[in-house]
Design an enzyme around this catalytic site. Structure first.
Site, PDB file in Angstrom:
ATOM      1  N   GLY A  16       6.420   6.532   3.172  1.00 14.68           N
ATOM      2  CA  GLY A  16       5.044   6.076   3.072  1.00 14.68           C
ATOM      3  C   GLY A  16       4.730   5.202   1.871  1.00 14.68           C
ATOM      4  O   GLY A  16       3.597   5.209   1.390  1.00 14.68           O
ATOM      5  N   ASN A 111       2.530  -4.077  12.868  1.00 15.07           N
ATOM      6  CA  ASN A 111       3.713  -3.394  12.335  1.00 15.07           C
ATOM      7  C   ASN A 111       4.316  -4.243  11.227  1.00 15.07           C
ATOM      8  O   ASN A 111       4.117  -5.459  11.199  1.00 15.07           O
ATOM      9  CB  ASN A 111       4.742  -3.214  13.471  1.00 15.07           C
ATOM     10  N   HIS A 113       8.083  -5.119   9.528  1.00 15.82           N
ATOM     11  CA  HIS A 113       9.512  -4.984   9.821  1.00 15.82           C
ATOM     12  C   HIS A 113      10.298  -5.612   8.670  1.00 15.82           C
ATOM     13  O   HIS A 113       9.977  -6.730   8.239  1.00 15.82           O
ATOM     14  CB  HIS A 113       9.811  -5.707  11.148  1.00 15.82           C
ATOM     15  N   ASP A 145       3.765  -5.491  20.656  1.00 12.68           N
ATOM     16  CA  ASP A 145       3.675  -5.632  22.110  1.00 12.68           C
ATOM     17  C   ASP A 145       4.639  -4.634  22.736  1.00 12.68           C
ATOM     18  O   ASP A 145       5.101  -3.709  22.055  1.00 12.68           O
ATOM     19  CB  ASP A 145       3.914  -7.083  22.554  1.00 12.68           C
ATOM     20  N   GLY A 147       7.723  -4.833  23.524  1.00 13.16           N
ATOM     21  CA  GLY A 147       9.142  -4.932  23.169  1.00 13.16           C
ATOM     22  C   GLY A 147       9.408  -4.282  21.822  1.00 13.16           C
ATOM     23  O   GLY A 147       8.506  -3.749  21.185  1.00 13.16           O
TER      24      GLY A 147
HETATM   25  C1  GRF Z   1       9.763  -0.197   5.717  1.00 17.33           C
HETATM   26  O1  GRF Z   1      10.935  -0.868   5.328  1.00 17.33           O
HETATM   27  C2  GRF Z   1       9.151  -0.859   6.916  1.00 17.33           C
HETATM   28  O2  GRF Z   1       9.377  -2.232   6.946  1.00 17.33           O
HETATM   29  C3  GRF Z   1       9.859  -0.196   8.063  1.00 17.33           C
HETATM   30  O3  GRF Z   1      10.003   1.131   7.656  1.00 17.33           O
HETATM   31  C4  GRF Z   1      10.028   1.201   6.238  1.00 17.33           C
HETATM   32  C5  GRF Z   1       8.967   2.163   5.830  1.00 17.33           C
HETATM   33  O4  GRF Z   1       8.968   2.419   4.468  1.00 17.33           O
HETATM   34  N1  GRF Z   1       9.140  -0.377   9.284  1.00 17.33           N
HETATM   35  P1  GRF Z   1       7.823   3.284   3.831  1.00 17.33           P
HETATM   36  O5  GRF Z   1       7.756   4.600   4.595  1.00 17.33           O
HETATM   37  O6  GRF Z   1       6.535   2.520   3.944  1.00 17.33           O
HETATM   38  O7  GRF Z   1       8.246   3.484   2.410  1.00 17.33           O
END
Ligand code: GRF
Length: 218
Positions: A16, A111, A113, A145, A147
């Site tokens: 988090g 999201n 990524h 979406d 995918g």
């Molecule tokens: C991050 O690298 C994010 O991009 C990915 O999951 C990780 C979450 O990290 N989707 P955190 O729990 O916010 O520290």
């Protein structure tokens, strides 16, 4: 007059740190948003402790208590609706979103990524970028979406990959940028500057950077 704040539901499964950066930016009024619900699918998620500490409404809906993805998503949607969430923010949420969820919040689920999509969708992508020999990686905020990491791209930040990087050092460099651009993207929604046209996300008042990067230098 107080600014109206965008109501966020943040979904997390783990540490988090992205949640924490959004909590901090809301508290410091750097973004016109408020977290009205933190929801975790994992009872051990550190994200729950962070929410507790920040005195934010939080809830664990354990996916293991449900027989299928749809019924889990229905419970999640009900909780988000109950809290009047306007934007759903996935912050390390390790569950695939079903149609039930997508239809409940059309174009309102985002999201982050840790790679430059469309390169390296899926899991363990920092390691994959290193193994591939990429010279740059980064992070992407995108709409969700149906995918895996395929939705329209809102913002990206690029970081260099160094010869002596390992998964941890590259992840840390990317994470630092995640914490910046995720809140920037939320603020764009708060200011109602986002328009989605097919795969393209139009941001009013934005202009592309004219910086070109080359890595390595020699
Ligand atoms: C991050 O690298 C994010 O991009 C990915 O999951 C990780 C979450 O990290 N989707 P955190 O729990 O916010 O520290």
């Amino acid at each position: 007059m107080a600014t109206r704040k965008l109501r966020l539901g943040v979904l997390a499964s783990g540490g988090g740190t992205n949640l924490q950066s959004i909590i901090d930016n809301c508290q410091e009024q750097k973004i016109d948003a408020e977290i009205v619900l933190v929801l975790c699918n994992n009872p051990d998620a550190r994200a729950l402790e962070r929410a507790e500490k920040a005195d934010l409404p939080h809830l664990c809906i354990n996916h293991r208590d449900f027989s299928d993805r749809q019924s889990f998503d229905q419970a999640v949607v009900a909780a988000l609706r109950e809290a009047d969430v306007e934007l759903v923010v996935l912050a390390g949420f390790m569950r695939i979103i079903s149609e039930v969820f997508l239809e409940a919040f059309p174009q309102r689920i985002i999201n982050i990524h840790p790679a430059l999509l469309p390169a390296f969708p899926g899991l363990h992508v920092q390691r994959k970028a290193l193994e591939y020999g990429a010279r740059f990686s980064g992070c992407t905020v995108h709409l969700v979406d149906n995918g895996i990491d395929t939705g329209p791209i809102i913002l990206q930040a690029v970081v260099p990959i160094f010869a002596d990087d390992d998964e941890a050092s590259l992840s840390a460099r990317i994470l630092e940028q995640e914490h910046i651009i995720y809140s920037q993207a939320i603020q764009l929604f708060a200011e109602d500057r986002i328009q989605i046209v097919g795969r393209q996300v139009k941001i009013s008042g934005a202009k592309a950077t004219d910086e070109t990067l080359v890595n390595p230098t020699f």
